[in-house]
Design a protein around this motif. Sequence first.
Motif, PDB file in Angstrom:
ATOM      1  N   LEU A 156       0.833  -1.207   0.000  1.00  0.00           N
ATOM      2  CA  LEU A 156       0.000   0.000   0.000  1.00  0.00           C
ATOM      3  C   LEU A 156       0.870   1.260   0.000  1.00  0.00           C
ATOM      4  O   LEU A 156       0.537   2.251  -0.658  1.00  0.00           O
ATOM      5  CB  LEU A 156      -0.931  -0.001   1.215  1.00  0.00           C
ATOM      6  N   ALA A 157       1.989   1.213   0.745  1.00  0.00           N
ATOM      7  CA  ALA A 157       2.897   2.357   0.797  1.00  0.00           C
ATOM      8  C   ALA A 157       3.463   2.644  -0.602  1.00  0.00           C
ATOM      9  O   ALA A 157       3.551   3.801  -1.032  1.00  0.00           O
ATOM     10  CB  ALA A 157       4.027   2.097   1.789  1.00  0.00           C
ATOM     11  N   GLN A 158       3.778   1.565  -1.329  1.00  0.00           N
ATOM     12  CA  GLN A 158       4.298   1.742  -2.705  1.00  0.00           C
ATOM     13  C   GLN A 158       3.226   2.336  -3.609  1.00  0.00           C
ATOM     14  O   GLN A 158       3.485   3.213  -4.441  1.00  0.00           O
ATOM     15  CB  GLN A 158       4.684   0.358  -3.252  1.00  0.00           C
ATOM     16  N   TRP A 159       1.997   1.826  -3.437  1.00  0.00           N
ATOM     17  CA  TRP A 159       0.874   2.335  -4.221  1.00  0.00           C
ATOM     18  C   TRP A 159       0.670   3.828  -3.951  1.00  0.00           C
ATOM     19  O   TRP A 159       0.479   4.624  -4.880  1.00  0.00           O
ATOM     20  CB  TRP A 159      -0.401   1.555  -3.869  1.00  0.00           C
ATOM     21  N   ALA A 160       0.769   4.222  -2.665  1.00  0.00           N
ATOM     22  CA  ALA A 160       0.529   5.618  -2.288  1.00  0.00           C
ATOM     23  C   ALA A 160       1.539   6.534  -2.989  1.00  0.00           C
ATOM     24  O   ALA A 160       1.186   7.614  -3.466  1.00  0.00           O
ATOM     25  CB  ALA A 160       0.599   5.786  -0.774  1.00  0.00           C
ATOM     26  N   GLU A 161       2.796   6.097  -3.053  1.00  0.00           N
ATOM     27  CA  GLU A 161       3.830   6.908  -3.708  1.00  0.00           C
ATOM     28  C   GLU A 161       3.501   7.094  -5.183  1.00  0.00           C
ATOM     29  O   GLU A 161       3.619   8.198  -5.725  1.00  0.00           O
ATOM     30  CB  GLU A 161       5.212   6.243  -3.566  1.00  0.00           C
ATOM     31  N   LYS A 162       3.064   6.016  -5.837  1.00  0.00           N
ATOM     32  CA  LYS A 162       2.716   6.080  -7.275  1.00  0.00           C
ATOM     33  C   LYS A 162       1.508   6.993  -7.467  1.00  0.00           C
ATOM     34  O   LYS A 162       1.419   7.781  -8.410  1.00  0.00           O
ATOM     35  CB  LYS A 162       2.389   4.693  -7.806  1.00  0.00           C
ATOM     36  N   PHE A 163       0.563   6.876  -6.566  1.00  0.00           N
ATOM     37  CA  PHE A 163      -0.663   7.660  -6.641  1.00  0.00           C
ATOM     38  C   PHE A 163      -0.353   9.144  -6.551  1.00  0.00           C
ATOM     39  O   PHE A 163      -0.828   9.956  -7.354  1.00  0.00           O
ATOM     40  CB  PHE A 163      -1.600   7.227  -5.508  1.00  0.00           C
ATOM     41  N   TYR A 164       0.477   9.506  -5.573  1.00  0.00           N
ATOM     42  CA  TYR A 164       0.807  10.913  -5.359  1.00  0.00           C
ATOM     43  C   TYR A 164       1.526  11.528  -6.531  1.00  0.00           C
ATOM     44  O   TYR A 164       1.424  12.721  -6.774  1.00  0.00           O
ATOM     45  CB  TYR A 164       1.679  11.067  -4.107  1.00  0.00           C
ATOM     46  N   SER A 165       2.295  10.691  -7.241  1.00  0.00           N
ATOM     47  CA  SER A 165       3.092  11.252  -8.338  1.00  0.00           C
ATOM     48  C   SER A 165       2.335  11.232  -9.660  1.00  0.00           C
ATOM     49  O   SER A 165       2.828  11.716 -10.669  1.00  0.00           O
ATOM     50  CB  SER A 165       4.415  10.494  -8.466  1.00  0.00           C
ATOM     51  N   HIS A 166       1.082  10.695  -9.642  1.00  0.00           N
ATOM     52  CA  HIS A 166       0.309  10.644 -10.890  1.00  0.00           C
ATOM     53  C   HIS A 166      -0.188  12.039 -11.255  1.00  0.00           C
ATOM     54  O   HIS A 166      -0.686  12.766 -10.408  1.00  0.00           O
ATOM     55  CB  HIS A 166      -0.865   9.679 -10.712  1.00  0.00           C
ATOM     56  N   ASP A 167      -0.094  12.370 -12.541  1.00  0.00           N
ATOM     57  CA  ASP A 167      -0.444  13.725 -12.991  1.00  0.00           C
ATOM     58  C   ASP A 167      -1.864  14.129 -12.630  1.00  0.00           C
ATOM     59  O   ASP A 167      -2.131  15.270 -12.286  1.00  0.00           O
ATOM     60  CB  ASP A 167      -0.296  13.829 -14.520  1.00  0.00           C
ATOM     61  N   ALA A 168      -2.791  13.183 -12.733  1.00  0.00           N
ATOM     62  CA  ALA A 168      -4.203  13.522 -12.518  1.00  0.00           C
ATOM     63  C   ALA A 168      -4.474  13.987 -11.099  1.00  0.00           C
ATOM     64  O   ALA A 168      -5.439  14.695 -10.845  1.00  0.00           O
ATOM     65  CB  ALA A 168      -5.085  12.320 -12.841  1.00  0.00           C
ATOM     66  N   PHE A 169      -3.602  13.610 -10.160  1.00  0.00           N
ATOM     67  CA  PHE A 169      -3.891  13.900  -8.759  1.00  0.00           C
ATOM     68  C   PHE A 169      -3.037  14.981  -8.149  1.00  0.00           C
ATOM     69  O   PHE A 169      -3.414  15.565  -7.146  1.00  0.00           O
ATOM     70  CB  PHE A 169      -3.781  12.607  -7.931  1.00  0.00           C
ATOM     71  N   LYS A 170      -1.930  15.303  -8.815  1.00  0.00           N
ATOM     72  CA  LYS A 170      -1.026  16.298  -8.217  1.00  0.00           C
ATOM     73  C   LYS A 170      -1.751  17.617  -7.987  1.00  0.00           C
ATOM     74  O   LYS A 170      -1.572  18.291  -6.985  1.00  0.00           O
ATOM     75  CB  LYS A 170       0.157  16.540  -9.156  1.00  0.00           C
ATOM     76  N   GLU A 171      -2.612  17.999  -8.961  1.00  0.00           N
ATOM     77  CA  GLU A 171      -3.277  19.311  -8.849  1.00  0.00           C
ATOM     78  C   GLU A 171      -4.456  19.268  -7.897  1.00  0.00           C
ATOM     79  O   GLU A 171      -4.943  20.294  -7.456  1.00  0.00           O
ATOM     80  CB  GLU A 171      -3.831  19.733 -10.202  1.00  0.00           C
ATOM     81  N   VAL A 172      -4.974  18.075  -7.629  1.00  0.00           N
ATOM     82  CA  VAL A 172      -6.271  17.975  -6.959  1.00  0.00           C
ATOM     83  C   VAL A 172      -6.135  17.658  -5.471  1.00  0.00           C
ATOM     84  O   VAL A 172      -6.805  18.259  -4.646  1.00  0.00           O
ATOM     85  CB  VAL A 172      -7.157  16.913  -7.645  1.00  0.00           C
ATOM     86  N   VAL A 173      -5.293  16.675  -5.133  1.00  0.00           N
ATOM     87  CA  VAL A 173      -5.173  16.282  -3.728  1.00  0.00           C
ATOM     88  C   VAL A 173      -4.448  17.398  -2.970  1.00  0.00           C
ATOM     89  O   VAL A 173      -3.360  17.803  -3.339  1.00  0.00           O
ATOM     90  CB  VAL A 173      -4.412  14.943  -3.588  1.00  0.00           C
ATOM     91  N   PRO A 174      -5.075  17.903  -1.910  1.00  0.00           N
ATOM     92  CA  PRO A 174      -4.501  19.057  -1.209  1.00  0.00           C
ATOM     93  C   PRO A 174      -3.151  18.736  -0.578  1.00  0.00           C
ATOM     94  O   PRO A 174      -2.865  17.601  -0.210  1.00  0.00           O
ATOM     95  CB  PRO A 174      -5.536  19.356  -0.108  1.00  0.00           C
ATOM     96  N   LYS A 175      -2.301  19.783  -0.480  1.00  0.00           N
ATOM     97  CA  LYS A 175      -0.994  19.622   0.145  1.00  0.00           C
ATOM     98  C   LYS A 175      -1.183  19.410   1.648  1.00  0.00           C
ATOM     99  O   LYS A 175      -2.073  20.003   2.267  1.00  0.00           O
ATOM    100  CB  LYS A 175      -0.112  20.854  -0.078  1.00  0.00           C
ATOM    101  N   THR A 176      -0.308  18.580   2.225  1.00  0.00           N
ATOM    102  CA  THR A 176      -0.426  18.203   3.633  1.00  0.00           C
ATOM    103  C   THR A 176      -0.428  19.414   4.548  1.00  0.00           C
ATOM    104  O   THR A 176      -1.272  19.542   5.453  1.00  0.00           O
ATOM    105  CB  THR A 176       0.748  17.277   4.027  1.00  0.00           C
TER     106      THR A 176
END
Lengths: 196, 221
Positions: A156-176
């Motif tokens: 899951l940790a590996q998946w999370a890293e891939k998810f965060y770096s995906h273009d579709a989500f960089k603009e949308v998921v709020p910064k920590t």
Amino acid sequence: MASCVKLLGNPHDKTERLLKANPVFHDGQSICESLIIVQYIDDARNNGPSLLPSDPHDRALARFWAAYIDDKWIPLYKELKETSTEEARKEIIERICEGLILFDEAFVRCSKGKPFFGGDNIGYLDIALGSYMGWLKATEEINGRKFLDQHATPSLAQWAEKFYSHDAFKEVVPKTQKLVEIDKMVQGSGKPASGC
Amino acid sequence: MAEVKLFGTWFSPFSRRIEIALKLKGVEYEFIEEDLSNKSPLLLKYNPVHKKIPVLLHNGKPICESFVILEYIDETWECPSIWPRDPYERATARFWAKFFDEKCVPAMWKVCWSKGEEQEKLKEECTQLLKILESVLSGNKFFGPGENIGMVDVTGNFVAYWFGILQELAGLHVFTKEKFPNVGEWIDEFHNCSIIKENLPPKDKLTAHLQARFQAVAASK
């Protein structure tokens, strides 16, 4: 895919809030509840890959876990915010972490060796869980402990890293940091933060 | 060995919905009655996360959670379709099915078992939920969509059948036909539908079952 994510906004607002302030309109008709919206977008698309797997049993698995995330796991964050005793907070954090272990096992099963729950591409379950990763990271920082780590939930940790770096989500998921500031502001006002 | 098995109970509105869906599709299945006070190893194996009924087993693979099962049934056995095909109507149907399950069922169940101030708050909550249902049914016989009874109506089975029996046993009058005439008419139509009538638990048996639970709770206090 990017438009689907942008439509989600904060994907876990509850029904009443959506009904009052944030319906999604399509051809003059409104649709509420974030996962229902995601499924609508998937059903209404004219081309491109489906967000859900093609096999009915795999689709059922994706829907099962998305419902679990929405109905059982995300409410734990609200419970955590509303709990003040250290012992009760520890117990809720343990339940959050147990959920992540379940998702780690589910990921291995659903991904079948590929990078996302949806396989080669981001799918419904990636969106259902991934959209809350911002708040998970903020909650880790607020509580001074990692929930999602390489040892307990390696896949899951590996998946999370891939998810965060995906273009579709960089603009949308709020910064920590932004979410931590929102949480501090809301805690000061005595009300729970939106989405938790 | 049956290809399709359903783990459920005779008195659960959730497993009854699945039976209606399977019958509408003409799917033969084996029903396995579970004792919820002593859940079978198979149930616990097939639903390790929630440990609950209903669970559908198809070709050895389990599917859990009643709404997930209903979508699976519609997608696996395609004709006749039991959920709308139009994306917007399907989204609306999902919304109302979720409304029944996540708002109506918990509030209307708890109100019958609570007391005092908690019960008063739940009575008000149930009244607000019934007002929403009342307004949706204004000018519509069913939740449908369309003119005929649909799976959304079936997912409202707790409100249409179980709640009436429960509130009477609890001495409550949260729902009355006078206060909510549209909901009252919808309940009448619900009971008139033959496939639903054939798949409801008998009223006297359900009443006795629920009454025994009320008495058990009263005795434990």
